[in-house]
Design a protein around this motif. Structure first.
Motif, PDB file in Angstrom:
ATOM      1  N   SER A   1       0.838  -1.131  -0.025  1.00 35.81           N
ATOM      2  CA  SER A   1       0.081  -0.020   0.087  1.00 35.81           C
ATOM      3  C   SER A   1       1.091   1.300   0.087  1.00 35.81           C
ATOM      4  N   PRO A   2       0.295   2.386  -0.371  1.00 39.25           N
ATOM      5  CA  PRO A   2       0.999   3.639  -0.257  1.00 39.25           C
ATOM      6  C   PRO A   2       1.872   3.912   1.106  1.00 39.25           C
ATOM      7  N   ASN A   3       1.515   3.053   2.140  1.00 38.73           N
ATOM      8  CA  ASN A   3       1.913   3.250   3.446  1.00 38.73           C
ATOM      9  C   ASN A   3       3.129   2.108   3.922  1.00 38.73           C
ATOM     10  N   GLY A   4       3.188   1.228   2.901  1.00 40.18           N
ATOM     11  CA  GLY A   4       4.269   0.205   3.007  1.00 40.18           C
ATOM     12  C   GLY A   4       3.837  -1.042   2.924  1.00 40.18           C
ATOM     13  N   GLN A   5       4.449  -2.193   3.452  1.00 38.15           N
ATOM     14  CA  GLN A   5       4.226  -3.407   3.123  1.00 38.15           C
ATOM     15  C   GLN A   5       3.809  -4.342   4.235  1.00 38.15           C
ATOM     16  N   SER A   6       2.759  -5.370   4.235  1.00 40.19           N
ATOM     17  CA  SER A   6       2.535  -6.157   5.345  1.00 40.19           C
ATOM     18  C   SER A   6       2.868  -7.540   4.834  1.00 40.19           C
ATOM     19  N   GLU A   7       2.829  -8.517   5.549  1.00 36.24           N
ATOM     20  CA  GLU A   7       2.975  -9.899   5.166  1.00 36.24           C
ATOM     21  C   GLU A   7       2.079 -10.837   5.925  1.00 36.24           C
ATOM     22  N   ILE A   8       1.472 -11.848   5.112  1.00 35.58           N
ATOM     23  CA  ILE A   8       0.585 -12.526   5.719  1.00 35.58           C
ATOM     24  C   ILE A   8       0.992 -14.107   5.302  1.00 35.58           C
ATOM     25  N   PHE A   9       0.840 -15.118   6.184  1.00 38.07           N
ATOM     26  CA  PHE A   9       0.732 -16.433   5.663  1.00 38.07           C
ATOM     27  C   PHE A   9      -0.557 -17.091   6.105  1.00 38.07           C
ATOM     28  N   ALA A  10      -0.687 -18.247   5.072  1.00 34.07           N
ATOM     29  CA  ALA A  10      -2.071 -18.757   5.294  1.00 34.07           C
ATOM     30  C   ALA A  10      -1.938 -20.412   5.023  1.00 34.07           C
ATOM     31  N   PHE A  11      -2.410 -21.306   5.611  1.00 32.79           N
ATOM     32  CA  PHE A  11      -2.218 -22.725   5.377  1.00 32.79           C
ATOM     33  C   PHE A  11      -3.478 -23.200   4.571  1.00 32.79           C
ATOM     34  N   ASN A  12      -4.429 -22.765   4.630  1.00 34.10           N
ATOM     35  CA  ASN A  12      -5.417 -23.470   3.775  1.00 34.10           C
ATOM     36  C   ASN A  12      -5.796 -22.513   2.707  1.00 34.10           C
ATOM     37  N   ASP A  13      -6.170 -21.098   2.773  1.00 34.45           N
ATOM     38  CA  ASP A  13      -6.620 -20.396   1.578  1.00 34.45           C
ATOM     39  C   ASP A  13      -6.345 -18.791   1.898  1.00 34.45           C
ATOM     40  N   ILE A  14      -6.381 -17.975   0.853  1.00 31.72           N
ATOM     41  CA  ILE A  14      -6.578 -16.759   0.983  1.00 31.72           C
ATOM     42  C   ILE A  14      -7.721 -16.041   0.047  1.00 31.72           C
ATOM     43  N   VAL A  15      -8.739 -15.417   0.629  1.00 29.70           N
ATOM     44  CA  VAL A  15      -9.948 -15.108  -0.150  1.00 29.70           C
ATOM     45  C   VAL A  15      -9.781 -13.616  -0.376  1.00 29.70           C
ATOM     46  N   LEU A  16      -9.921 -13.281  -1.470  1.00 33.31           N
ATOM     47  CA  LEU A  16     -10.363 -11.742  -1.872  1.00 33.31           C
ATOM     48  C   LEU A  16     -11.526 -11.732  -2.348  1.00 33.31           C
ATOM     49  N   THR A  17     -12.400 -10.887  -1.545  1.00 34.02           N
ATOM     50  CA  THR A  17     -13.875 -10.538  -1.616  1.00 34.02           C
ATOM     51  C   THR A  17     -14.317  -9.368  -1.556  1.00 34.02           C
ATOM     52  N   ARG A  18     -15.674  -9.010  -1.694  1.00 38.52           N
ATOM     53  CA  ARG A  18     -16.237  -7.996  -1.812  1.00 38.52           C
ATOM     54  C   ARG A  18     -16.638  -7.384  -0.219  1.00 38.52           C
ATOM     55  N   PRO A  19     -16.408  -5.988   0.151  1.00 41.96           N
ATOM     56  CA  PRO A  19     -16.844  -5.602   1.155  1.00 41.96           C
ATOM     57  C   PRO A  19     -18.219  -5.601   1.637  1.00 41.96           C
ATOM     58  N   SER A  20     -18.917  -5.557   0.399  1.00 42.88           N
ATOM     59  CA  SER A  20     -20.438  -5.073   0.666  1.00 42.88           C
ATOM     60  C   SER A  20     -21.043  -6.278  -0.123  1.00 42.88           C
ATOM     61  N   ILE A  21     -22.175  -6.876   0.321  1.00 37.60           N
ATOM     62  CA  ILE A  21     -23.028  -8.005  -0.429  1.00 37.60           C
ATOM     63  C   ILE A  21     -23.625  -7.299  -1.490  1.00 37.60           C
ATOM     64  N   ALA A  22     -23.967  -6.052  -1.378  1.00 41.93           N
ATOM     65  CA  ALA A  22     -24.659  -5.341  -2.507  1.00 41.93           C
ATOM     66  C   ALA A  22     -24.077  -5.222  -4.035  1.00 41.93           C
ATOM     67  N   LYS A  23     -22.624  -5.361  -4.047  1.00 43.52           N
ATOM     68  CA  LYS A  23     -22.029  -4.892  -5.217  1.00 43.52           C
ATOM     69  C   LYS A  23     -21.054  -6.297  -5.508  1.00 43.52           C
ATOM     70  N   MET A  24     -20.741  -6.623  -6.676  1.00 51.08           N
ATOM     71  CA  MET A  24     -19.650  -7.253  -7.282  1.00 51.08           C
ATOM     72  C   MET A  24     -18.454  -6.646  -7.079  1.00 51.08           C
ATOM     73  N   ILE A  25     -17.235  -7.425  -7.262  1.00 55.69           N
ATOM     74  CA  ILE A  25     -16.063  -6.918  -7.213  1.00 55.69           C
ATOM     75  C   ILE A  25     -15.012  -7.448  -8.587  1.00 55.69           C
ATOM     76  N   ARG A  26     -14.322  -6.521  -9.107  1.00 52.08           N
ATOM     77  CA  ARG A  26     -13.409  -6.827 -10.054  1.00 52.08           C
ATOM     78  C   ARG A  26     -12.072  -6.920  -9.724  1.00 52.08           C
ATOM     79  N   LEU A  27     -11.437  -8.099  -9.942  1.00 50.08           N
ATOM     80  CA  LEU A  27     -10.101  -8.371  -9.525  1.00 50.08           C
ATOM     81  C   LEU A  27      -9.218  -8.549 -10.749  1.00 50.08           C
ATOM     82  N   GLU A  28      -8.335  -7.479 -11.230  1.00 52.54           N
ATOM     83  CA  GLU A  28      -7.384  -7.621 -12.192  1.00 52.54           C
ATOM     84  C   GLU A  28      -6.149  -8.743 -11.599  1.00 52.54           C
TER      85      GLU A  28
END
Length: 284
Positions: A133-160
């Motif tokens: 992000s503009p403020n720097g970097q953060s690191e995450i580890f996942a054993f099962n999965d990482i999900v990128l999803t919409r913050p609101s149920i009302a809209k779909m999300i576009r993921l490039e």
């Protein structure tokens, strides 16, 4: 790989389950009668009125970890202890799990087998995500999965999505599941993704309720790195279904397999396909 000179085991219990107190003391008796000290993390300890250690200290002081609960307890322990490269043994307190496959009644026999070297340690892939992000970097580890999803149920999300720096796909829908082989039988499977053999070095991208029916799951080799952006809006990054990070439209998420593996302790006779068949009801 085998453990040598086991002196101390760190134990974690399923949260909000104080009835595991008796199991903890029985497990403690089993290990201590064989000269192995048992320490417990302070959250589990507080739940059953036993003095514990902070999780980081527990990892530093343990030869391996034991979880008593279910797959969720084990997944949390693996992800949080990943940097310490500690093997983890999962004991299920209830139904058989995909990961926590040792029945508590088998523990005493299994500990003796461990001390005799009759067990195995499986190496399983872990996802590493770097959020820039503009403020720097953060690191995450996942054993099962990482999900990128919409913050609101009302809209779909576009993921490039880019693979190794090249444009690969644009997902439009409810989001995408990026799954390890271990996690392929979790959210990935529910979203229509493939079952992956857990000891392979690959990961799967599975769209969640895509707008276009031509969007299908894809399996990528483990040496690839993907980059995902949400140029239109913010998004949620959900890690193993347990942790949540919100990202903005100016952030990018780089995901790849981590260089080190998670280590799961299993009975020598553990058979993944038998567990898979039982859990999914195949052949019935």
């Amino acid at each position: 790989m085998k453990l040598t000179n086991i002196k101390r085991v760190g134990m974690l219990l399923r949260p909000s389950t104080p009835e595991l107190k008796e199991m903890f003391f029985e497990a403690k008796r089993i290990f201590e009668s064989r000269g192995i000290e048992v320490i417990i993390d302070n959250i589990s300890g507080g739940m059953i009125d036993v003095m514990g250690q902070p999780f980081e200290m527990l990892c530093q002081n343990s030869d391996f970890l034991v979880t008593i609960g279910g797959d969720g307890t084990l997944i949390s322990a693996v992800r949080r202890s990943y940097r310490y490269q500690l093997p983890v043994l999962g004991i299920h307190a209830g139904k058989l799990g995909f990961l926590a496959d040792l029945d508590f009644a088998e523990l005493e026999i299994f500990v003796d087998k461990m001390l005799a070297g009759e067990y195995r340690i499986d190496q399983r892939a872990v996802l590493q995500a770097t959020i820039t992000s503009p403020n720097g970097q953060s690191e995450i580890f996942a054993f099962n999965d990482i999900v990128l999803t919409r913050p609101s149920i009302a809209k779909m999300i576009r993921l490039e999505t880019f693979v190794d720096g090249r444009s690969f796909n644009t997902y439009y829908g409810d989001g995408v599941v990026i799954s390890t082989p271990t996690g392929s039988t979790a959210y990935n499977l529910s979203a229509g993704g493939p079952v992956l053999f857990p000891l392979t070095q690959v990961f799967a991208l599975t769209p969640i309720c895509p707008h276009s029916l031509t969007q299908r799951p894809v399996v990528l080799p483990g040496h690839f790195e993907i980059e995902m952006k949400t140029p239109d809006a913010s998004a949620l990054v959900i890690v193993d279904g347990q942790d949540l990070v919100e990202i903005s439209d100016s952030d990018t998420v780089h995901i790849k397999l981590a260089s080190g593996a998670a280590q799961l302790i299993h009975r020598k006779e553990f058979n993944y396909f038998e567990v898979l068949k039982e859990k999914l009801g195949w052949g019935n």
